[in-house]
Scaffold this motif. Structure first.
Motif, PDB file in Angstrom:
ATOM      1  N   GLY A  13       0.806  -1.227   0.000  1.00  0.00           N
ATOM      2  CA  GLY A  13       0.000   0.000   0.000  1.00  0.00           C
ATOM      3  C   GLY A  13       0.834   1.269   0.000  1.00  0.00           C
ATOM      4  N   GLY A  17       1.070   1.192  -4.946  1.00  0.00           N
ATOM      5  CA  GLY A  17      -0.117   0.370  -4.695  1.00  0.00           C
ATOM      6  C   GLY A  17      -1.356   1.218  -4.448  1.00  0.00           C
ATOM      7  N   PHE A  39      -0.301   1.585   8.866  1.00  0.00           N
ATOM      8  CA  PHE A  39       0.022   2.989   8.549  1.00  0.00           C
ATOM      9  C   PHE A  39      -0.478   3.911   9.653  1.00  0.00           C
ATOM     10  CE2 PHE A  39       0.936   3.365   3.740  1.00  0.00           C
ATOM     11  CZ  PHE A  39       1.690   2.216   3.774  1.00  0.00           C
ATOM     12  N   ARG A  41       3.514   4.501   8.760  1.00  0.00           N
ATOM     13  CA  ARG A  41       4.784   3.819   9.049  1.00  0.00           C
ATOM     14  C   ARG A  41       5.923   4.605   8.394  1.00  0.00           C
ATOM     15  NH1 ARG A  41       5.133   4.138   4.227  1.00  0.00           N
ATOM     16  NH2 ARG A  41       5.001   2.548   2.590  1.00  0.00           N
ATOM     17  N   GLU A  46      11.941  11.127   0.681  1.00  0.00           N
ATOM     18  CA  GLU A  46      11.088  12.238   1.116  1.00  0.00           C
ATOM     19  C   GLU A  46      11.007  13.403   0.140  1.00  0.00           C
ATOM     20  OE1 GLU A  46      13.830  11.902   4.079  1.00  0.00           O
ATOM     21  OE2 GLU A  46      12.467  11.449   5.711  1.00  0.00           O
ATOM     22  N   CYS A 128      -1.243  -7.144   6.944  1.00  0.00           N
ATOM     23  CA  CYS A 128      -1.637  -8.303   6.133  1.00  0.00           C
ATOM     24  C   CYS A 128      -0.478  -8.584   5.174  1.00  0.00           C
ATOM     25  CB  CYS A 128      -2.913  -7.956   5.367  1.00  0.00           C
ATOM     26  SG  CYS A 128      -3.462  -9.254   4.268  1.00  0.00           S
ATOM     27  N   ALA A 162       2.965  -4.364  -5.919  1.00  0.00           N
ATOM     28  CA  ALA A 162       3.480  -3.025  -5.581  1.00  0.00           C
ATOM     29  C   ALA A 162       4.191  -3.136  -4.241  1.00  0.00           C
ATOM     30  CB  ALA A 162       2.329  -2.021  -5.529  1.00  0.00           C
ATOM     31  N   VAL A 168       8.067  -9.032  -4.318  1.00  0.00           N
ATOM     32  CA  VAL A 168       7.482 -10.356  -4.058  1.00  0.00           C
ATOM     33  C   VAL A 168       7.479 -11.245  -5.319  1.00  0.00           C
ATOM     34  CG1 VAL A 168       5.329 -11.531  -3.416  1.00  0.00           C
ATOM     35  CG2 VAL A 168       6.119  -9.566  -2.086  1.00  0.00           C
ATOM     36  N   ASN A 275      21.248  -0.220  -1.442  1.00  0.00           N
ATOM     37  CA  ASN A 275      20.694   0.757  -2.369  1.00  0.00           C
ATOM     38  C   ASN A 275      20.852   0.389  -3.825  1.00  0.00           C
ATOM     39  OD1 ASN A 275      19.480   3.141  -1.947  1.00  0.00           O
ATOM     40  ND2 ASN A 275      21.331   4.349  -1.766  1.00  0.00           N
ATOM     41  N   GLY A 292       6.282   0.290  -9.663  1.00  0.00           N
ATOM     42  CA  GLY A 292       7.120   0.968  -8.665  1.00  0.00           C
ATOM     43  C   GLY A 292       8.392   0.178  -8.414  1.00  0.00           C
ATOM     44  N   ASP A 293       8.868   0.240  -7.160  1.00  0.00           N
ATOM     45  CA  ASP A 293      10.119  -0.453  -6.824  1.00  0.00           C
ATOM     46  C   ASP A 293       9.998  -1.967  -6.993  1.00  0.00           C
ATOM     47  OD1 ASP A 293      11.108   2.013  -6.173  1.00  0.00           O
ATOM     48  OD2 ASP A 293      11.547   1.563  -4.077  1.00  0.00           O
ATOM     49  N   THR A 304      13.977  10.309  -7.843  1.00  0.00           N
ATOM     50  CA  THR A 304      13.022   9.909  -8.884  1.00  0.00           C
ATOM     51  C   THR A 304      12.043   8.820  -8.438  1.00  0.00           C
ATOM     52  OG1 THR A 304      14.794   8.438  -9.637  1.00  0.00           O
ATOM     53  CG2 THR A 304      14.484  10.470 -10.862  1.00  0.00           C
ATOM     54  N   VAL A 306       9.591   8.030  -6.046  1.00  0.00           N
ATOM     55  CA  VAL A 306       8.148   8.146  -5.834  1.00  0.00           C
ATOM     56  C   VAL A 306       7.465   8.544  -7.151  1.00  0.00           C
ATOM     57  CG1 VAL A 306       6.342   9.423  -4.608  1.00  0.00           C
ATOM     58  CG2 VAL A 306       8.395   8.682  -3.388  1.00  0.00           C
TER      59      VAL A 306
HETATM   60  C1  FAD Z   1      18.144   5.631   0.617  1.00  0.00           C
HETATM   61  C2  FAD Z   1      16.977   5.957  -0.267  1.00  0.00           C
HETATM   62  C3  FAD Z   1      16.630   7.278  -0.499  1.00  0.00           C
HETATM   63  C4  FAD Z   1      15.549   7.578  -1.328  1.00  0.00           C
HETATM   64  N1  FAD Z   1      15.229   8.888  -1.561  1.00  0.00           N
HETATM   65  C5  FAD Z   1      14.182   9.186  -2.371  1.00  0.00           C
HETATM   66  C6  FAD Z   1      13.778  10.523  -2.575  1.00  0.00           C
HETATM   67  O1  FAD Z   1      14.340  11.463  -2.013  1.00  0.00           O
HETATM   68  N2  FAD Z   1      12.730  10.750  -3.404  1.00  0.00           N
HETATM   69  C7  FAD Z   1      12.046   9.739  -4.020  1.00  0.00           C
HETATM   70  O2  FAD Z   1      11.116  10.006  -4.786  1.00  0.00           O
HETATM   71  N3  FAD Z   1      12.397   8.459  -3.814  1.00  0.00           N
HETATM   72  C8  FAD Z   1      13.436   8.153  -3.006  1.00  0.00           C
HETATM   73  N4  FAD Z   1      13.743   6.851  -2.767  1.00  0.00           N
HETATM   74  C9  FAD Z   1      12.975   5.807  -3.459  1.00  0.00           C
HETATM   75  C10 FAD Z   1      11.571   5.635  -2.839  1.00  0.00           C
HETATM   76  O3  FAD Z   1      11.702   5.327  -1.477  1.00  0.00           O
HETATM   77  C11 FAD Z   1      10.832   4.512  -3.561  1.00  0.00           C
HETATM   78  O4  FAD Z   1      11.105   4.573  -4.938  1.00  0.00           O
HETATM   79  C12 FAD Z   1       9.301   4.579  -3.358  1.00  0.00           C
HETATM   80  O5  FAD Z   1       8.984   4.422  -2.006  1.00  0.00           O
HETATM   81  C13 FAD Z   1       8.618   3.486  -4.199  1.00  0.00           C
HETATM   82  O6  FAD Z   1       7.255   3.364  -3.887  1.00  0.00           O
HETATM   83  P1  FAD Z   1       6.539   1.936  -3.970  1.00  0.00           P
HETATM   84  O7  FAD Z   1       5.104   2.174  -3.694  1.00  0.00           O
HETATM   85  O8  FAD Z   1       6.917   1.249  -5.224  1.00  0.00           O
HETATM   86  O9  FAD Z   1       7.201   1.076  -2.809  1.00  0.00           O
HETATM   87  P2  FAD Z   1       7.145   1.321  -1.227  1.00  0.00           P
HETATM   88  O10 FAD Z   1       6.960   2.740  -0.921  1.00  0.00           O
HETATM   89  O11 FAD Z   1       8.324   0.632  -0.657  1.00  0.00           O
HETATM   90  O12 FAD Z   1       5.823   0.554  -0.786  1.00  0.00           O
HETATM   91  C14 FAD Z   1       5.749  -0.850  -0.801  1.00  0.00           C
HETATM   92  C15 FAD Z   1       4.790  -1.297   0.291  1.00  0.00           C
HETATM   93  O13 FAD Z   1       4.606  -2.706   0.168  1.00  0.00           O
HETATM   94  C16 FAD Z   1       4.529  -3.274   1.460  1.00  0.00           C
HETATM   95  N5  FAD Z   1       4.884  -4.698   1.337  1.00  0.00           N
HETATM   96  C17 FAD Z   1       6.071  -5.235   1.014  1.00  0.00           C
HETATM   97  N6  FAD Z   1       6.008  -6.584   0.989  1.00  0.00           N
HETATM   98  C18 FAD Z   1       4.731  -6.908   1.291  1.00  0.00           C
HETATM   99  C19 FAD Z   1       4.040  -8.141   1.434  1.00  0.00           C
HETATM  100  N7  FAD Z   1       4.653  -9.332   1.267  1.00  0.00           N
HETATM  101  N8  FAD Z   1       2.725  -8.118   1.760  1.00  0.00           N
HETATM  102  C20 FAD Z   1       2.079  -6.931   1.958  1.00  0.00           C
HETATM  103  N9  FAD Z   1       2.682  -5.726   1.852  1.00  0.00           N
HETATM  104  C21 FAD Z   1       3.993  -5.718   1.514  1.00  0.00           C
HETATM  105  C22 FAD Z   1       5.548  -2.455   2.260  1.00  0.00           C
HETATM  106  O14 FAD Z   1       5.267  -2.520   3.652  1.00  0.00           O
HETATM  107  C23 FAD Z   1       5.361  -1.054   1.685  1.00  0.00           C
HETATM  108  O15 FAD Z   1       4.455  -0.282   2.452  1.00  0.00           O
HETATM  109  C24 FAD Z   1      14.807   6.529  -1.933  1.00  0.00           C
HETATM  110  C25 FAD Z   1      15.149   5.207  -1.676  1.00  0.00           C
HETATM  111  C26 FAD Z   1      16.214   4.912  -0.857  1.00  0.00           C
HETATM  112  C27 FAD Z   1      16.572   3.473  -0.587  1.00  0.00           C
END
Ligand code: FAD
Length: 432
Positions: A13, A17, A39, A41, A46, A128, A162, A168, A275, A292-293, A304, A306
């Motif tokens: 989420g 997601g 959340f 969390r 940032e 969950c 996501a 995963v 990283n 996403g990631d 880049t 978010v």
């Molecule tokens: C050191 C560092 C610095 C960064 N600085 C920046 C920045 O300044 N600006 C920027 O834009 N980006 C930055 N990023 C990148 C940014 O953090 C990510 O790209 C962004 O959070 C990706 O969003 P997402 O929704 O794909 O993943 P996430 O935000 O990681 O969300 C994934 C969610 O999935 C949940 N999850 C995981 N596995 C499971 C499971 N099995 N079951 C249920 N839930 C699960 C997690 O708890 C999490 O809440 C940085 C990253 C790092 C490592």
């Protein structure tokens, strides 16, 4: 265990997601998000990009986010080797429609996005954790999760991964490919009373180079500043004390950072994370996709993550809707989705993977707006990656200047080596 049913099951989420969930629920689909945490969390990441803001508008959350954020008008690069800092303002980008972004506390930002998804009709299950995903052998994948100490299972018409850097599905399919040359690790903490830039630059991010890597300096709205050091993994391996002592040592080794922190107090602990950059060789398949990631991660130097996650989520939502409406076209639709994900990451990576090179730093530290090339680079730094010819041509021109500068560096090094060699050869004979 009886399986429940839904149209789309989303693992995670975070921004990716929550965005896909909101868009799919708004189009009338029955959507479940499973989030392993509760959340709000903590999450790192940032600093947003200006082109993220129209996405917040489309989700209807910009004003909520703005009320908890500080405005980021640009980027400051500080290079001790060049003995100066340079400020890039987004308002000067080739496309001036997005002159600023926000610096956000991710706990607040991610919660606003997730609650917004819930308010649009998504069933959000926190604490969950998805433990298994069965993708093959059925037209409806099965997802199993652990919640409140018990197991639940869903049959979904489509699954969206996501899960961020937990990746995963990519782990299950073993499709995660690490970038061979871009590995780093980060250590970070939050500080009160750090000295910030003045005036309308207060909210700007600073990227401060030092001999072992670079620091980020991200001011937040509540007065704290997020500070992190990014170094090669070997630097982390060579550390002697604990992580806190190591972080203090890195800060002390940068006069620019320690000066900004001389009256500051750290709030909370110190966190370290690997990283390295990666891309899943396959970002979708029959009745599933990654976003996403969970699909790709690129070095955070240009903030880049978010933006790529949320932009990808808009594309993912479009692809899922189309696949469910026209299953016979799924292969084609998902191929297009894969291409778009790779293209978006690629738009930044050429710059990101070269930022450590002296030639690239020279160009960043002495920007010149010849043929409006600087404005095109600024547009890229703001997240403007939907390239029109006028932007693309200028970025190619910039690449040309980079290779020329690199050539000049190479020749200078060669001449320097020759001079040293000649001197070494001369010295004994002079002494004779
Ligand atoms: C050191 C560092 C610095 C960064 N600085 C920046 C920045 O300044 N600006 C920027 O834009 N980006 C930055 N990023 C990148 C940014 O953090 C990510 O790209 C962004 O959070 C990706 O969003 P997402 O929704 O794909 O993943 P996430 O935000 O990681 O969300 C994934 C969610 O999935 C949940 N999850 C995981 N596995 C499971 C499971 N099995 N079951 C249920 N839930 C699960 C997690 O708890 C999490 O809440 C940085 C990253 C790092 C490592």
């Amino acid at each position: 265990m009886r399986s429940e049913q839904c149209d789309v099951f989303i693992i995670g989420g975070g921004p990716a997601g929550a965005t896909v969930g909101t868009l799919l629920a708004q189009s009338g689909l029955n959507v479940v998000i499973a989030e392993k945490e509760s959340f709000p969390r903590f999450h790192i990441g940032e600093s947003l990009l200006p082109h993220n803001l129209p996405l917040l508008d489309q989700l209807g959350v910009r004003s909520d986010i703005q009320s908890t954020s500080i405005v980021k008008r640009g980027i400051e690069f500080v290079s001790p080797t060049h003995g100066k800092s340079v400020r890039f303002d987004f308002a000067r980008a080739l496309d001036r429609r997005h002159p600023y972004a926000f610096q956000v506390r991710r706990s607040e930002f991610d919660e606003i996005l997730l609650r917004n998804a819930e308010s649009k009709g998504v069933e959000v299950l926190e604490k969950c954790r998805v433990t298994a995903v069965e993708l093959e052998g059925s037209s409806t994948p099965t997802v199993t999760a652990q919640i409140d100490g018990s197991k639940r299972s869903w049959k979904a018409r489509f699954v969206v991964d996501a899960s961020g850097r937990d990746t995963v599905i990519a782990n299950k399919l073993r499709t995660k490919e690490r970038h061979p040359r871009n590995a780093s690790a980060a250590v970070f903490g939050h500080f009160r009373n750090a000295r910030r830039l003045e005036g309308d630059a207060e909210g700007n991010i600073s990227i401060i180079w030092f001999d072992r890597g670079w620091f980020w300096f991200i001011p937040l709205a509540d007065g704290t500043t997020s500070i992190g050091a990014v170094c090669a993994p070997e630097v982390f391996k060579s550390r002697k004390g604990d992580m806190e002592a190591f972080f203090n040592e890195l800060i002390a080794s940068s006069p620019e950072v320690s000066d900004r922190l001389k009256d500051a107090v750290r709030e909370g602990g110190v966190t370290a994370t690997g990283n390295y950059s990666y891309l899943s060789s396959q970002t979708s398949g029959r009745n599933f996709l990654m976003v996403g990631d969970a699909a790709a991660f690129v070095d955070p130097v240009f903030s880049t993550g978010v933006y790529l996650a949320m932009r990808g989520a808009f594309q993912a939502a479009g692809a899922v809707k189309a696949c469910l409406a026209r299953p016979e076209r799924q292969d084609k639709l998902l191929k297009r989705y894969d291409r778009n994900i790779v293209k978006a990451a690629d738009a930044f990576t050429w710059f990101i993977y070269r930022i450590r090179q002296p030639a690239m730093r020279d160009l960043f530290m002495a920007p010149r707006n010849m043929f409006r090339v600087e404005e095109a680079v600024l547009l890229l730094l703001a997240g403007g990656i939907d390239r029109r010819f006028r932007v693309q041509a200028r970025l190619y021109f910039f690449r040309g200047i980079y290779y020329l500068t690199k050539g000049i560096h190479f020749c200078a090094r060669l001449t320097c080596r020759k001079d040293k060699g000649a001197q070494a050869g001369l010295t004994p004979s002079m002494g004779q």
